[in-house]
Design a protein around this motif. Structure first.
Motif, short mmCIF file in Angstrom:
data_model
loop_
_atom_site.label_atom_id
_atom_site.label_comp_id
_atom_site.label_asym_id
_atom_site.label_seq_id
_atom_site.Cartn_x
_atom_site.Cartn_y
_atom_site.Cartn_z
N ILE A 58 -68.46 47.51 -23.91
CA ILE A 58 -68.46 46.12 -23.44
C ILE A 58 -69.71 45.87 -22.59
CG2 ILE A 58 -65.95 45.94 -23.50
CD1 ILE A 58 -65.95 46.21 -20.47
N THR A 59 -70.07 44.63 -22.50
CA THR A 59 -71.20 44.26 -21.66
C THR A 59 -70.70 43.94 -20.26
OG1 THR A 59 -71.02 41.92 -22.20
CG2 THR A 59 -72.42 43.27 -23.64
N PHE A 60 -71.64 43.80 -19.34
CA PHE A 60 -71.29 43.47 -17.97
C PHE A 60 -70.60 42.11 -17.91
CE2 PHE A 60 -72.23 42.12 -13.59
CZ PHE A 60 -71.74 43.22 -12.92
N ASP A 61 -71.06 41.15 -18.74
CA ASP A 61 -70.41 39.83 -18.80
C ASP A 61 -68.93 39.94 -19.18
OD1 ASP A 61 -72.38 38.09 -18.01
OD2 ASP A 61 -73.14 37.74 -20.04
N GLU A 62 -68.63 40.77 -20.18
CA GLU A 62 -67.24 40.94 -20.62
C GLU A 62 -66.39 41.56 -19.53
OE1 GLU A 62 -67.89 41.46 -25.42
OE2 GLU A 62 -68.22 43.17 -24.11
N LEU A 63 -66.96 42.51 -18.80
CA LEU A 63 -66.24 43.14 -17.70
C LEU A 63 -65.94 42.11 -16.60
CD1 LEU A 63 -65.11 45.70 -16.37
CD2 LEU A 63 -67.36 46.02 -15.34
N VAL A 64 -66.91 41.27 -16.29
CA VAL A 64 -66.71 40.24 -15.28
C VAL A 64 -65.61 39.27 -15.72
CG1 VAL A 64 -67.79 38.25 -14.15
CG2 VAL A 64 -68.99 40.42 -14.26
N ASN A 65 -65.58 38.92 -17.01
CA ASN A 65 -64.53 38.03 -17.52
C ASN A 65 -63.15 38.66 -17.39
OD1 ASN A 65 -66.30 35.96 -18.09
ND2 ASN A 65 -66.66 36.67 -20.18
N LEU A 66 -63.05 39.97 -17.67
CA LEU A 66 -61.78 40.67 -17.49
C LEU A 66 -61.36 40.67 -16.02
CD1 LEU A 66 -62.29 43.78 -19.82
CD2 LEU A 66 -60.64 41.93 -20.13
N TYR A 67 -62.33 40.90 -15.15
CA TYR A 67 -62.05 40.90 -13.71
C TYR A 67 -61.58 39.52 -13.26
CZ TYR A 67 -62.85 40.88 -8.71
OH TYR A 67 -62.70 40.74 -7.36
N ARG A 68 -62.26 38.49 -13.74
CA ARG A 68 -61.89 37.12 -13.34
C ARG A 68 -60.48 36.76 -13.78
NH1 ARG A 68 -67.30 34.24 -14.92
NH2 ARG A 68 -68.45 34.54 -13.01
N ALA A 69 -60.09 37.20 -14.97
CA ALA A 69 -58.74 36.90 -15.46
C ALA A 69 -57.70 37.50 -14.51
CB ALA A 69 -58.57 37.44 -16.86
N ASN A 70 -57.95 38.70 -14.01
CA ASN A 70 -57.04 39.35 -13.07
C ASN A 70 -57.15 38.71 -11.68
OD1 ASN A 70 -55.19 41.26 -12.07
ND2 ASN A 70 -56.87 42.54 -11.38
N TYR A 71 -58.35 38.38 -11.28
CA TYR A 71 -58.62 37.81 -9.96
C TYR A 71 -57.94 36.45 -9.81
CZ TYR A 71 -61.64 36.65 -5.92
OH TYR A 71 -62.12 36.34 -4.68
N ARG A 72 -57.89 35.70 -10.89
CA ARG A 72 -57.30 34.36 -10.91
C ARG A 72 -55.79 34.41 -10.62
NH1 ARG A 72 -58.99 29.45 -12.37
NH2 ARG A 72 -60.99 29.73 -13.34
N THR A 73 -55.15 35.52 -10.97
CA THR A 73 -53.70 35.63 -10.77
C THR A 73 -53.34 35.85 -9.30
OG1 THR A 73 -53.66 38.01 -11.18
CG2 THR A 73 -53.36 36.56 -13.09
N GLN A 74 -54.32 36.23 -8.51
CA GLN A 74 -54.05 36.44 -7.09
C GLN A 74 -54.13 35.09 -6.38
OE1 GLN A 74 -56.97 39.28 -5.91
NE2 GLN A 74 -56.32 40.78 -7.42
N ASN A 75 -53.71 35.07 -5.15
CA ASN A 75 -53.75 33.82 -4.38
C ASN A 75 -55.16 33.58 -3.86
OD1 ASN A 75 -51.08 33.21 -4.73
ND2 ASN A 75 -50.42 34.32 -2.90
N VAL A 76 -55.98 32.98 -4.73
CA VAL A 76 -57.37 32.69 -4.39
C VAL A 76 -57.57 31.19 -4.52
CG1 VAL A 76 -59.77 33.14 -4.97
CG2 VAL A 76 -58.09 34.94 -5.26
N LYS A 77 -58.23 30.61 -3.55
CA LYS A 77 -58.48 29.17 -3.60
C LYS A 77 -59.41 28.83 -4.76
CE LYS A 77 -58.04 28.08 1.30
NZ LYS A 77 -58.75 27.56 2.47
N GLU A 78 -59.22 27.65 -5.30
CA GLU A 78 -60.05 27.19 -6.41
C GLU A 78 -61.52 27.12 -6.00
OE1 GLU A 78 -60.67 26.31 -10.32
OE2 GLU A 78 -58.75 26.83 -9.41
N SER A 79 -61.79 26.72 -4.76
CA SER A 79 -63.18 26.62 -4.29
C SER A 79 -63.85 28.00 -4.27
CB SER A 79 -63.23 25.99 -2.91
OG SER A 79 -62.52 26.77 -1.97
N THR A 80 -63.10 29.04 -3.97
CA THR A 80 -63.64 30.40 -3.99
C THR A 80 -63.99 30.80 -5.41
OG1 THR A 80 -62.32 31.00 -2.06
CG2 THR A 80 -63.16 32.81 -3.40
N LEU A 81 -63.11 30.49 -6.35
CA LEU A 81 -63.39 30.81 -7.75
C LEU A 81 -64.64 30.10 -8.25
CD1 LEU A 81 -59.76 30.61 -9.18
CD2 LEU A 81 -61.10 32.67 -8.78
#
Length: 101
Positions: A58-81
């Motif tokens: 996988i490329t670094f972009d794909e890894l970041v997308n996987l991380y973001r999918a998991n990160y989004r499930t946590q209690n993170v404000k939309e402005s932080t995302l």
């Protein structure tokens, strides 16, 4: 780490293997019916090799997308995302985005 043992009149293997990209998750496996210990060892090693190498490069972009999918499930404000996505797109992606891991 081989976990091969005698099960009645035949040989068997069993154990747990970590699931890629899911920290703390394991998959149990068990197979019996081998006439020789060496056959059971080979079969387990083949299983472990196939399980761990099915991940494509996988490329670094794909890894970041996987991380973001998991990160989004946590209690993170939309402005932080939005801020994180903007920072990545402007500063990190142009330099590292296409590199394979």
């Amino acid at each position: 780490m081989l976990s091969v043992f005698k099960d009645g009149n035949s040989w068997a293997y069993k154990g747990k293997i970590a699931v890629p990209f899911e920290p703390g998750k394991y998959k149990s496996y068990y197979k019996k019916g081998f006439s020789k210990k060496k056959d059971a060892q080979r079969a387990e090693q083949l299983f472990r090799d196939n399980f761990s190498t099915h991940q494509k490069d996988i490329t670094f972009d794909e890894l970041v997308n996987l991380y973001r999918a998991n990160y989004r499930t946590q209690n993170v404000k939309e402005s932080t995302l939005i801020g994180d996505k903007s920072h990545y797109r402007l500063h990190i992606q142009p330099v590292l985005g296409k590199y394979p891991l």
